[in-house]
Design an enzyme around this catalytic site. Structure first.
Site, mmCIF file in Angstrom:
data_model
loop_
_atom_site.group_PDB
_atom_site.id
_atom_site.type_symbol
_atom_site.label_atom_id
_atom_site.label_comp_id
_atom_site.label_asym_id
_atom_site.label_seq_id
_atom_site.Cartn_x
_atom_site.Cartn_y
_atom_site.Cartn_z
ATOM 1 N N SER A 71 0.870 -1.185 0.000
ATOM 2 C CA SER A 71 0.000 0.000 0.000
ATOM 3 C C SER A 71 0.900 1.225 0.000
ATOM 4 O O SER A 71 2.076 1.139 0.395
ATOM 5 C CB SER A 71 -0.850 0.014 1.280
ATOM 6 O OG SER A 71 -1.495 1.259 1.439
ATOM 7 N N TYR A 100 -2.315 -0.419 10.616
ATOM 8 C CA TYR A 100 -2.376 -0.931 9.239
ATOM 9 C C TYR A 100 -1.061 -0.617 8.519
ATOM 10 O O TYR A 100 -0.477 -1.497 7.870
ATOM 11 C CB TYR A 100 -3.565 -0.299 8.510
ATOM 12 C CG TYR A 100 -3.683 -0.673 7.052
ATOM 13 C CD1 TYR A 100 -4.106 -1.948 6.661
ATOM 14 C CD2 TYR A 100 -3.403 0.255 6.041
ATOM 15 C CE1 TYR A 100 -4.233 -2.288 5.326
ATOM 16 C CE2 TYR A 100 -3.531 -0.077 4.693
ATOM 17 C CZ TYR A 100 -3.947 -1.344 4.332
ATOM 18 O OH TYR A 100 -4.081 -1.672 3.006
HETATM 19 N N1 NAP Z 1 -8.616 -1.040 -1.512
HETATM 20 C C1 NAP Z 1 -7.626 -0.206 -1.248
HETATM 21 O O1 NAP Z 1 -7.808 1.039 -1.193
HETATM 22 C C2 NAP Z 1 -6.225 -0.725 -1.034
HETATM 23 C C3 NAP Z 1 -5.158 0.184 -1.099
HETATM 24 C C4 NAP Z 1 -3.872 -0.282 -0.866
HETATM 25 C C5 NAP Z 1 -3.651 -1.616 -0.599
HETATM 26 N N2 NAP Z 1 -4.695 -2.483 -0.547
HETATM 27 C C6 NAP Z 1 -4.425 -3.881 -0.219
HETATM 28 O O2 NAP Z 1 -4.882 -4.691 -1.273
HETATM 29 C C7 NAP Z 1 -5.128 -6.017 -0.775
HETATM 30 C C8 NAP Z 1 -6.509 -6.490 -1.285
HETATM 31 O O3 NAP Z 1 -7.506 -5.696 -0.688
HETATM 32 P P1 NAP Z 1 -8.826 -5.273 -1.474
HETATM 33 O O4 NAP Z 1 -8.836 -3.804 -1.513
HETATM 34 O O5 NAP Z 1 -8.941 -6.044 -2.720
HETATM 35 O O6 NAP Z 1 -9.913 -5.697 -0.361
HETATM 36 P P2 NAP Z 1 -11.132 -6.728 -0.402
HETATM 37 O O7 NAP Z 1 -11.980 -6.475 -1.583
HETATM 38 O O8 NAP Z 1 -11.750 -6.615 0.942
HETATM 39 O O9 NAP Z 1 -10.410 -8.147 -0.558
HETATM 40 C C9 NAP Z 1 -9.733 -8.743 0.513
HETATM 41 C C10 NAP Z 1 -9.513 -10.202 0.201
HETATM 42 O O10 NAP Z 1 -8.811 -10.806 1.309
HETATM 43 C C11 NAP Z 1 -9.463 -12.022 1.647
HETATM 44 N N3 NAP Z 1 -9.325 -12.346 3.068
HETATM 45 C C12 NAP Z 1 -9.663 -11.576 4.130
HETATM 46 N N4 NAP Z 1 -9.460 -12.251 5.279
HETATM 47 C C13 NAP Z 1 -8.968 -13.473 4.927
HETATM 48 C C14 NAP Z 1 -8.563 -14.618 5.652
HETATM 49 N N5 NAP Z 1 -8.584 -14.645 6.998
HETATM 50 N N6 NAP Z 1 -8.132 -15.709 4.975
HETATM 51 C C15 NAP Z 1 -8.081 -15.696 3.616
HETATM 52 N N7 NAP Z 1 -8.438 -14.633 2.874
HETATM 53 C C16 NAP Z 1 -8.877 -13.537 3.519
HETATM 54 C C17 NAP Z 1 -10.936 -11.759 1.316
HETATM 55 O O11 NAP Z 1 -11.605 -12.987 1.089
HETATM 56 P P3 NAP Z 1 -12.631 -13.713 2.092
HETATM 57 O O12 NAP Z 1 -13.292 -12.646 2.923
HETATM 58 O O13 NAP Z 1 -13.551 -14.436 1.172
HETATM 59 O O14 NAP Z 1 -11.758 -14.624 2.895
HETATM 60 C C18 NAP Z 1 -10.800 -10.973 0.017
HETATM 61 O O15 NAP Z 1 -10.684 -11.856 -1.069
HETATM 62 C C19 NAP Z 1 -5.039 -5.922 0.753
HETATM 63 O O16 NAP Z 1 -3.783 -6.396 1.164
HETATM 64 C C20 NAP Z 1 -5.124 -4.424 1.009
HETATM 65 O O17 NAP Z 1 -4.461 -4.072 2.199
HETATM 66 C C21 NAP Z 1 -5.995 -2.083 -0.779
#
Ligand code: NAP
Length: 236
Positions: A135, A148
């Site tokens: 991030s 975070y």
């Molecule tokens: N969105 C943003 O603004 C942003 C910005 C910078 C970085 N990121 C990073 O990008 C990555 C993906 O996030 P996203 O934005 O795509 O969020 P998201 O839509 O909430 O996706 C998160 C994913 O993680 C999985 N997950 C959560 N808890 C889990 C567990 N205990 N075991 C296995 N899988 C788990 C969820 O699947 P299930 O719930 O089905 O398990 C889901 O597939 C993260 O590392 C986040 O920190 C996001």
């Protein structure tokens, strides 16, 4: 994307960035092993091979079975995408300490553990690529995002150490550092960060897919250890 078929393990593939990467790689006929807890959210992914292995990455038994599953069935793996992650915010003295610990377990421990296991496989294989979604908060801190950001700083440290330890080998390490992306990450927040941060046009998960395409299309001698991608009105 590079036409040669790749075998990829994608975590966090039920939603957001992981799902978008899986959708794009599936369309390009790569072999995908996808994982997250919600199997039904991955059922719609299409491609030549989309192998769904549902489970919780904070369970050591589940996580530790993934590399054997992939190698026993497919004999190799070309790319590990570490996309699973959660975000818990709050001032340090007010944060829910149990939720924070859960976040550390998923964002840090699971990512380290899975990377550790695939690294050993990649070393034996003589090649591989570990792409981790960090991030912009892996490079800076904001008030209420200390915990975070701490998890993302840890991932950055892991990746930077690996970059140096693996210099000269055919194993590649990449950290993608997105700013705000519209996904389910913030679905339970009282105020969405696009409001609190004044970001009118956040990134879409497909913008991260474009970054992934760029990274995967580099010639063999090129390494992209970090790639930051921000919305145009991102300031802090
Ligand atoms: N969105 C943003 O603004 C942003 C910005 C910078 C970085 N990121 C990073 O990008 C990555 C993906 O996030 P996203 O934005 O795509 O969020 P998201 O839509 O909430 O996706 C998160 C994913 O993680 C999985 N997950 C959560 N808890 C889990 C567990 N205990 N075991 C296995 N899988 C788990 C969820 O699947 P299930 O719930 O089905 O398990 C889901 O597939 C993260 O590392 C986040 O920190 C996001």
């Amino acid at each position: 994307m590079d036409n040669k078929e790749k075998i990829c393990l994608i975590t966090g593939a039920s939603s957001g960035i992981g799902y978008a990467i899986a959708k794009a790689l599936g369309r390009d006929n790569h072999t995908l092993i996808v994982t997250a807890r919600r199997k039904e959210r991955m059922d719609g992914l299409a491609g030549k091979v989309v192998d769904i292995v549902a489970g919780d990455l904070t369970s050591h038994d589940f996580l530790d079975s993934l590399d054997s599953y992939v190698y026993d069935k497919y004999g190799r793996c070309d790319i590990l995408f570490n996309c699973a992650g959660i975000q818990e915010n709050g001032a340090i003295e007010e944060i829910d300490i149990d939720k924070m610990s859960r976040m550390v377990r998923l964002n840090v421990e699971s990512t380290f553990r899975l990377t550790y296991r695939f690294l050993k496989r990649f070393k034996k294989q003589g090649s591989g690529h570990i792409v981790t979604i960090s991030s912009v908060l892996g490079t800076k801190v904001r008030p209420t995002a200390g915990a975070y950001a701490g998890t993302k700083f840890a991932i950055e440290a892991l990746s930077e150490a690996l970059r140096m330890e693996l210099a000269g080998t055919n194993i590649k390490i990449t950290c993608i550092e997105p700013g705000l992306v519209m996904t389910e990450l913030h679905k339970d927040w009282k105020i969405h960060p696009k409001i609190s941060m004044g970001i009118h046009e956040p990134l879409a998960a497909d913008d991260i897919v474009e970054a992934v395409r760029f990274i995967l299309n580099q010639p063999e001698h090129v390494r992209i250890p970090k790639l930051m991608i921000l919305p145009k009105d991102h300031i802090i």
